[in-house]
Design an enzyme around this catalytic site. Structure first.
Site, PDB file in Angstrom:
ATOM      1  CG  ASP A  13       1.886 -13.911  39.107  1.00 19.93           C
ATOM      2  OD1 ASP A  13       0.750 -13.712  38.655  1.00 19.93           O
ATOM      3  OD2 ASP A  13       2.922 -13.461  38.586  1.00 19.93           O
ATOM      4  CD  GLU A  14       2.303 -11.581  45.405  1.00 20.48           C
ATOM      5  OE1 GLU A  14       1.191 -11.626  44.825  1.00 20.48           O
ATOM      6  OE2 GLU A  14       3.016 -10.560  45.441  1.00 20.48           O
ATOM      7  N   GLY A  15      -0.598 -15.942  44.978  1.00 18.56           N
ATOM      8  CA  GLY A  15      -1.674 -16.838  45.407  1.00 18.56           C
ATOM      9  C   GLY A  15      -2.716 -16.067  46.220  1.00 18.56           C
ATOM     10  N   GLY A  17      -5.498 -15.060  45.224  1.00 19.32           N
ATOM     11  CA  GLY A  17      -6.828 -15.592  44.936  1.00 19.32           C
ATOM     12  C   GLY A  17      -7.248 -16.621  45.968  1.00 19.32           C
ATOM     13  CG  ASN A  38      -3.297  -5.914  34.530  1.00 21.74           C
ATOM     14  OD1 ASN A  38      -4.349  -5.964  35.148  1.00 21.74           O
ATOM     15  ND2 ASN A  38      -2.401  -4.987  34.747  1.00 21.74           N
ATOM     16  CB  ALA A  39      -5.155  -9.297  37.970  1.00 21.46           C
ATOM     17  N   GLY A  40      -4.619 -12.238  37.258  1.00 20.85           N
ATOM     18  CA  GLY A  40      -5.250 -13.543  37.079  1.00 20.85           C
ATOM     19  C   GLY A  40      -5.133 -14.336  38.354  1.00 20.85           C
ATOM     20  CB  THR A  42      -5.168 -20.206  39.328  1.00 24.48           C
ATOM     21  OG1 THR A  42      -4.536 -19.443  38.308  1.00 24.48           O
ATOM     22  CG2 THR A  42      -5.617 -21.542  38.773  1.00 24.48           C
ATOM     23  CD  GLN A 248      -2.058  -5.878  38.525  1.00 26.92           C
ATOM     24  OE1 GLN A 248      -2.590  -4.963  39.114  1.00 26.92           O
ATOM     25  NE2 GLN A 248      -2.659  -6.501  37.540  1.00 26.92           N
ATOM     26  CB  THR A 323      -3.284 -16.703  35.658  1.00 29.17           C
ATOM     27  OG1 THR A 323      -2.641 -17.099  36.846  1.00 29.17           O
ATOM     28  CG2 THR A 323      -4.669 -17.285  35.612  1.00 29.17           C
ATOM     29  N   GLY A 440      -0.056 -26.444  49.107  1.00 26.11           N
ATOM     30  CA  GLY A 440      -0.508 -27.049  47.849  1.00 26.11           C
ATOM     31  C   GLY A 440      -1.562 -26.148  47.236  1.00 26.11           C
TER      32      GLY A 440
END
Ligand code: GDP
Length: 456
Positions: A13-15, A17, A38-40, A42, A248, A323, A440
């Site tokens: 979830d470090e960003g 994406g 299982n990943a997401g 945003t 992940q 997410t 941000g």
């Protein structure tokens, strides 16, 4: 910059994406190489939020080849929902390619995942219960169903039949055990049944219905099924750039993470070769993505975890909710012992530090630089022994915090000196340059350090 792997440097979830999204601008192809839904990721684009579980976020760019590599396990229902959702929002998915060798998450994988976690009780791993682990297990057992099997109904049925039998048995056993435990605990049977109900066949595991359902998915997915490894080679050989998108993160790696509190695949950069079908020399750069602090979802060791006001600040300011599951993430200070480990393990060439904005208002800032074991031994590097890690006490360096809202900063010079000093400290201790800083959630809310994009 032909081959670039982008991996999580912490617990996920470090960003990633957003970093993939930014680098994708100059790439020809993007390929996911492991994990499942299982990943997401945003992504916020022009104020519009997109959530991706399987499809590489590069799909938001018209004309880029977006691939789901052979190392991914995919639930066709989830994939089709994602495709339909994107289409409804006017996003063209014609460039989506799915490896014919990727493995499919079947309904029994999801049931086994849930049943397994319930059985483990307090020892549960905290999986997302999407069937990812059981799917990878079947792959290793040579009982997996692959995307290409969807294209031949006879083969599909045969393979499902072979895989189904042991699952039915395992699920029956788990359900009997559960009822026994409940009885012992005096809870009665919430499954509402006597023996005959527990042993009745589960309609979700009907061979005929499942074969038909999956054959129908095959018809819909057929235009996207391809030899994705070859597509990667063709792009690379023509001098194009391929992004290898990890899901992940390093500390959740099946081999190198905090086992057993890990994911069931290998999110490290080395796995990009296996999961996409390229050679090590095809990877020219490895970008690690880390938050300016640390978070972790689910169970497992997390030495710098904070259970105080500061942790709450990170949770709230950073919107630290999963997410995929909506679960609250555990928050803590930046852990440089763990980060150094991730840098070396992935042989990172650059770091992207996200969510620096979340730290504004925290003073002083602390970063873990070493651990001390219960017996007083000092660890400058990540201890391989789980017992040490579980009880390790981090030792911190304190750095001055900053109060200013940095969300409008677009260059290094715009950042408050304390924020710059914090980044310098992290880069120096991690041993790799920071190339990108997130201030941000928006895609423009970044500060490039040095020249935009990659190192030569
Ligand atoms: P991923 O799986 O590594 O891509 O991470 P997620 O998408 O689960 O989580 C990252 C979250 O942080 C998303 O909601 C992003 O919009 C958000 N985000 C990414 N970069 C920044 C940043 O620099 N600042 C803030 N405040 N949010 C960010």
């Amino acid at each position: 910059m032909p081959g670039i792997a982008i991996v999580g440097a912490q617990w996920g979830d470090e960003g990633k994406g957003k970093v993939v999204d930014l680098l994708a601008e100059d790439a020809e192809a993007i390929v996911r190489f492991q994990g499942g839904n299982n990943a997401g990721h945003t992504i916020v684009r022009d104020g519009e939020e997109f959530k991706f579980h399987l499809i590489p976020s590069g799909i938001l760019y018209p004309g880029k080849l977006c691939m789901i590599g052979n190392g991914v396990v995919l639930d066709p229902r989830v994939l089709l929902e994602e495709i339909d959702g994107l289409k409804r929002r006017g996003i063209d998915v014609a460039n989506l390619r799915i490896s014919a060798n990727a493995h499919l998450i079947m309904p029994y994988h999801v049931l086994l995942d849930t049943a397994g976690e319930i059985k483990l009780g307090k020892l549960s791993i905290g999986t997302t219960r999407r069937g990812i682990g059981p799917c990878y297990a079947d792959k290793a057992l040579r009982l997996g169903i692959r995307v290409q099997d969807l294209l031949d109904e006879k083969i599909l049925r045969k393979k499902i039949m072979a895989a189904l039998e042991p699952k039915q048995q395992a699920l029956r056993e788990l359900s009997v055990q559960r009822r026994k435990l409940r009885k012992e605990a005096g809870e009665g049977s919430r499954e509402g049944g006597d023996q005959s109900v527990a042993e009745a066949p589960d309609p979700r595991l009907d061979l005929h219905a499942m074969s038909e359902e999956f054959a129908a998915y095959g018809h819909r997915l057929e235009p996207h099924i391809a030899d994705t490894a070859r597509l990667c080679w063709e792009t690379l050989d023509a001098g194009g750039t391929v992004l290898f998108e990890g899901a992940q993160a390093t500390l959740l790696d099946l081999d190198h993470g905090t086992y057993p509190f890990v994911t069931s695949s290998n999110p490290v950069a080395g796995a990009a070769c296996v999961g996409a079908g390229v050679g090590p020399a095809d990877i020219d750069e490895v970008w690690g993505v880390a938050k300016a602090y640390a978070t972790r979802v689910g169970a497992g060791p997390f030495p710098t975890e904070l259970e105080d006001e500061v942790g709450r600040h990170m949770l709230e300011r950073g919107h630290e909710f999963g997410t995929t599951t909506g679960r609250e993430r555990r928050c803590g200070w930046m852990d440089l012992v763990a980060l150094r480990y991730a840098v070396r393990l992935n042989r990172m060439s650059a770091l992207a530090i996200t969510k620096l904005d979340v730290l504004s208002g925290i003073d002083p800032l602390r970063v873990a630089v070493r651990y001390r074991s219960r017996e007083g031994a000092v660890f400058d590097s990540f201890p391989y022994h789980q017992s040490i890690l579980h009880s390790a006490e981090p030792e911190y360096e304190e750095l001055p915090g900053f109060d200013a809202d940095i969300s409008d900063c677009r260059s290094e010079a715009d950042l408050p000196p304390q924020a710059r000093a914090y980044l310098d400290f992290v880069a120096e201790h991690a041993g790799v340059p920071i190339r990108l800083v997130g201030v941000g959630p928006g895609r423009d809310q970044v500060v490039w350090i040095g020249e935009k994009r990659s190192v030569p």
